[in-house]
Design a protein around this motif. Structure first.
Motif, mmCIF file in Angstrom:
data_model
loop_
_atom_site.group_PDB
_atom_site.id
_atom_site.type_symbol
_atom_site.label_atom_id
_atom_site.label_comp_id
_atom_site.label_asym_id
_atom_site.label_seq_id
_atom_site.Cartn_x
_atom_site.Cartn_y
_atom_site.Cartn_z
ATOM 1 N N GLU A 144 -2.854 1.536 12.545
ATOM 2 C CA GLU A 144 -2.994 0.200 13.127
ATOM 3 C C GLU A 144 -3.866 -0.707 12.265
ATOM 4 O OE1 GLU A 144 -4.749 -3.018 15.520
ATOM 5 O OE2 GLU A 144 -5.821 -1.269 14.699
ATOM 6 N N ARG A 145 -4.885 -0.164 11.630
ATOM 7 C CA ARG A 145 -5.775 -0.974 10.800
ATOM 8 C C ARG A 145 -5.023 -1.554 9.602
ATOM 9 N NH1 ARG A 145 -11.207 -0.302 12.151
ATOM 10 N NH2 ARG A 145 -11.456 1.245 13.808
ATOM 11 N N TYR A 146 -4.154 -0.758 8.995
ATOM 12 C CA TYR A 146 -3.361 -1.285 7.884
ATOM 13 C C TYR A 146 -2.368 -2.339 8.370
ATOM 14 C CZ TYR A 146 0.447 -1.650 4.545
ATOM 15 O OH TYR A 146 1.425 -2.137 3.715
ATOM 16 N N LEU A 147 -1.648 -2.053 9.454
ATOM 17 C CA LEU A 147 -0.670 -3.006 9.964
ATOM 18 C C LEU A 147 -1.339 -4.334 10.323
ATOM 19 C CD1 LEU A 147 1.502 -0.692 12.255
ATOM 20 C CD2 LEU A 147 2.132 -1.629 10.009
ATOM 21 N N ALA A 148 -2.508 -4.263 10.940
ATOM 22 C CA ALA A 148 -3.218 -5.489 11.331
ATOM 23 C C ALA A 148 -3.637 -6.296 10.113
ATOM 24 C CB ALA A 148 -4.430 -5.139 12.194
ATOM 25 N N ASN A 149 -4.094 -5.630 9.066
ATOM 26 C CA ASN A 149 -4.481 -6.341 7.848
ATOM 27 C C ASN A 149 -3.271 -6.942 7.145
ATOM 28 O OD1 ASN A 149 -7.463 -6.262 6.738
ATOM 29 N ND2 ASN A 149 -7.180 -4.378 7.914
ATOM 30 N N LEU A 150 -2.165 -6.227 7.133
ATOM 31 C CA LEU A 150 -0.952 -6.770 6.535
ATOM 32 C C LEU A 150 -0.464 -7.983 7.324
ATOM 33 C CD1 LEU A 150 1.317 -6.675 4.468
ATOM 34 C CD2 LEU A 150 2.438 -4.901 5.866
ATOM 35 N N HIS A 151 -0.523 -7.906 8.646
ATOM 36 C CA HIS A 151 -0.127 -9.033 9.500
ATOM 37 C C HIS A 151 -1.010 -10.251 9.224
ATOM 38 C CE1 HIS A 151 1.662 -10.889 13.087
ATOM 39 N NE2 HIS A 151 0.436 -11.309 13.391
ATOM 40 N N SER A 152 -2.304 -10.034 9.114
ATOM 41 C CA SER A 152 -3.225 -11.131 8.851
ATOM 42 C C SER A 152 -2.964 -11.738 7.479
ATOM 43 C CB SER A 152 -4.666 -10.632 8.949
ATOM 44 O OG SER A 152 -5.587 -11.662 8.669
ATOM 45 N N TYR A 153 -2.677 -10.887 6.501
ATOM 46 C CA TYR A 153 -2.393 -11.368 5.150
ATOM 47 C C TYR A 153 -1.126 -12.222 5.136
ATOM 48 C CZ TYR A 153 -1.019 -11.267 0.236
ATOM 49 O OH TYR A 153 -0.621 -11.617 -1.029
ATOM 50 N N LEU A 154 -0.094 -11.779 5.846
ATOM 51 C CA LEU A 154 1.181 -12.490 5.846
ATOM 52 C C LEU A 154 1.120 -13.794 6.630
ATOM 53 C CD1 LEU A 154 3.581 -9.451 6.384
ATOM 54 C CD2 LEU A 154 3.359 -10.811 4.292
ATOM 55 N N THR A 155 0.293 -13.841 7.660
ATOM 56 C CA THR A 155 0.247 -15.030 8.523
ATOM 57 C C THR A 155 -0.852 -16.008 8.138
ATOM 58 O OG1 THR A 155 -1.151 -13.842 10.118
ATOM 59 C CG2 THR A 155 1.242 -13.823 10.502
ATOM 60 N N ALA A 156 -1.960 -15.501 7.602
ATOM 61 C CA ALA A 156 -3.111 -16.377 7.335
ATOM 62 C C ALA A 156 -3.650 -16.265 5.914
ATOM 63 C CB ALA A 156 -4.229 -16.072 8.328
ATOM 64 N N GLY A 157 -3.082 -15.366 5.116
ATOM 65 C CA GLY A 157 -3.580 -15.182 3.761
ATOM 66 C C GLY A 157 -4.941 -14.523 3.701
ATOM 67 N N TYR A 158 -5.335 -13.866 4.794
ATOM 68 C CA TYR A 158 -6.661 -13.238 4.878
ATOM 69 C C TYR A 158 -6.507 -11.754 5.188
ATOM 70 C CZ TYR A 158 -11.049 -11.614 6.812
ATOM 71 O OH TYR A 158 -12.166 -10.869 7.070
ATOM 72 N N ALA A 159 -7.397 -10.939 4.626
ATOM 73 C CA ALA A 159 -7.483 -9.521 4.974
ATOM 74 C C ALA A 159 -8.911 -9.072 4.720
ATOM 75 C CB ALA A 159 -6.515 -8.690 4.147
ATOM 76 N N GLU A 160 -9.274 -7.945 5.301
ATOM 77 C CA GLU A 160 -10.589 -7.371 5.015
ATOM 78 C C GLU A 160 -10.689 -7.086 3.515
ATOM 79 O OE1 GLU A 160 -12.114 -4.589 8.327
ATOM 80 O OE2 GLU A 160 -9.939 -4.448 8.439
ATOM 81 N N PRO A 161 -11.902 -7.114 2.948
ATOM 82 C CA PRO A 161 -12.048 -7.043 1.491
ATOM 83 C C PRO A 161 -11.317 -5.878 0.829
ATOM 84 C CG PRO A 161 -14.134 -7.643 2.486
ATOM 85 C CD PRO A 161 -13.201 -7.320 3.630
ATOM 86 N N HIS A 162 -11.360 -4.688 1.437
ATOM 87 C CA HIS A 162 -10.712 -3.538 0.805
ATOM 88 C C HIS A 162 -9.198 -3.700 0.758
ATOM 89 C CE1 HIS A 162 -11.287 -2.720 5.078
ATOM 90 N NE2 HIS A 162 -10.345 -1.806 5.054
ATOM 91 N N TRP A 163 -8.628 -4.388 1.765
ATOM 92 C CA TRP A 163 -7.182 -4.641 1.742
ATOM 93 C C TRP A 163 -6.845 -5.873 0.926
ATOM 94 C CZ3 TRP A 163 -4.003 -1.008 2.201
ATOM 95 C CH2 TRP A 163 -4.255 0.071 3.066
ATOM 96 N N ALA A 164 -7.697 -6.873 0.933
ATOM 97 C CA ALA A 164 -7.466 -8.055 0.097
ATOM 98 C C ALA A 164 -7.371 -7.643 -1.368
ATOM 99 C CB ALA A 164 -8.576 -9.074 0.310
ATOM 100 N N HIS A 165 -8.202 -6.687 -1.772
ATOM 101 C CA HIS A 165 -8.178 -6.203 -3.154
ATOM 102 C C HIS A 165 -6.829 -5.547 -3.452
ATOM 103 C CE1 HIS A 165 -9.556 -4.657 -6.944
ATOM 104 N NE2 HIS A 165 -9.449 -3.405 -6.544
ATOM 105 N N TYR A 166 -6.343 -4.712 -2.542
ATOM 106 C CA TYR A 166 -5.024 -4.092 -2.735
ATOM 107 C C TYR A 166 -3.926 -5.143 -2.814
ATOM 108 C CZ TYR A 166 -0.489 -2.306 -1.501
ATOM 109 O OH TYR A 166 0.875 -2.079 -1.485
ATOM 110 N N PHE A 167 -3.926 -6.106 -1.895
ATOM 111 C CA PHE A 167 -2.878 -7.128 -1.892
ATOM 112 C C PHE A 167 -2.902 -7.930 -3.196
ATOM 113 C CE2 PHE A 167 -3.444 -7.040 2.952
ATOM 114 C CZ PHE A 167 -2.443 -6.091 3.105
ATOM 115 N N ALA A 168 -4.093 -8.201 -3.717
ATOM 116 C CA ALA A 168 -4.204 -8.946 -4.975
ATOM 117 C C ALA A 168 -3.614 -8.151 -6.142
ATOM 118 C CB ALA A 168 -5.656 -9.302 -5.250
#
Length: 314
Positions: A144-168
């Protein structure tokens, strides 16, 4: 699982529990001795991933991903049903990324492979765990933590730092696909798993079940490696083996980043550190220190993965 395998696993759990208990007593409560390392992106790999998609997703695919990753709509009459729904959704997420050949899925495709090869067969076995409810909950919390971060990234361009680094990393086709994928596993297993240990209210009696889950995942690493290579042409093998069994420390020592914390983590296993961190999060007196240590280990591991990606040209 055969009787011999059960005895072998119980022996391994006892060894791991001894390491975990010592680590919790001697490491978590001690002052931090190593400053957090800075995260540096992997060096560009010229032309290696030009055929992959790193840009905007098609509107239909993006819309489907946003719907699938909305964790508020996950349902289930039981904890296992809820986990099944989350895994089903994530499989669809991984399939969309694979179909679009989009690098955001570098983590998802491997995770999906190991969920089906290792996690869910274990979760569906009524005799696998001493506490099935706890086992379902920790696996759900982690996904759930990964899905929530992916959802936030796709909808708002934001994720927790450890996931933001992966998305970048994953959305930059000049970067190593293997390092980007492993940045996702580092976020998942170093940071999110620690908080899932806390969120599932893990107690000492759950330690054997915890190691059964993480050991089963580690044993199915080939499924993860093969799926990532098939979809993206990225070979996670060397970095995956480094993460779980400590290969590559000699190369890191030569680059000057094999810290004392990393050497201890490789010796007792990253999953033992993660368990100790998650247990400490539940103690108000240890929580702030544990949060700092989680971030510290994540950063140090990522620097190590970055260096290995550089020296091995992955």
């Amino acid at each position: 699982m055969s009787h011999g395998s059960q005895k072998s696993h119980k022996s391994l759990v006892l060894q791991r529990f001894g390491a975990f208990a010592a680590l919790l007593c001697l490491s978590i409560g001690a002052p931090t001795a190593i400053a957090a390392a800075e995260v540096h992106p992997a060096a560009p790999t010229s032309g290696a991933y030009e055929s992959l998609n790193c840009g905007e997703l098609p509107l239909a695919a993006r819309g489907a991903l946003i719907t699938l990753t909305d964790t508020t709509s996950i349902t289930g009459a039981s904890s296992l049903d809820r986990l099944e729904d989350a895994v089903r959704r994530h499989t669809e997420v991984a399939d969309i990324f694979a179909t679009e050949h989009h690098r955001l899925g570098l983590f998802s495709v491997g995770l999906d492979a190991v969920e089906h090869a290792a996690v869910m067969p274990l979760q569906r076995d009524p005799a696998a765990f001493a506490d099935r409810e706890w086992a379902h909950n920790i696996s759900y919390d982690l996904l759930e933590r990964y899905l929530a971060n992916l959802h936030s990234y796709l909808t708002a361009g934001y994720a927790e730092p450890h996931w933001a680094h992966y998305f970048a990393l994953s959305t930059d086709c000049r970067r190593s696909g293997a390092h980007a994928a492993m940045a996702g596993y580092n976020a998942h297993l170093t940071v999110d798993l620690a908080y899932a240990v806390e969120g599932s209210r893990t107690e000492a009696r759950h330690v054997p079940d915890y190691y059964l889950i993480v050991d089963t995942i580690a044993q199915q690493g080939d499924a993860l490696i093969d799926r990532t290579r098939d979809v993206y042409g990225a070979d996670l093998g060397p970095l995956w083996r480094f993460y779980f069994v400590g290969e590559g420390l000699d190369a890191l020592a030569g680059e000057g980043v094999a810290t004392g914390l990393m050497l201890r983590a490789a010796d007792v296993g990253y999953n033992t550190f993660t368990l100790a961190h998650g247990m400490a999060l539940q103690d108000a007196a240890l929580r702030a220190d544990a949060e700092g240590r989680i971030t510290e280990l994540w950063r140090i591991a990522d620097v190590a993965l970055d260096v290995l990606a550089r020296v091995r040209a992955l």
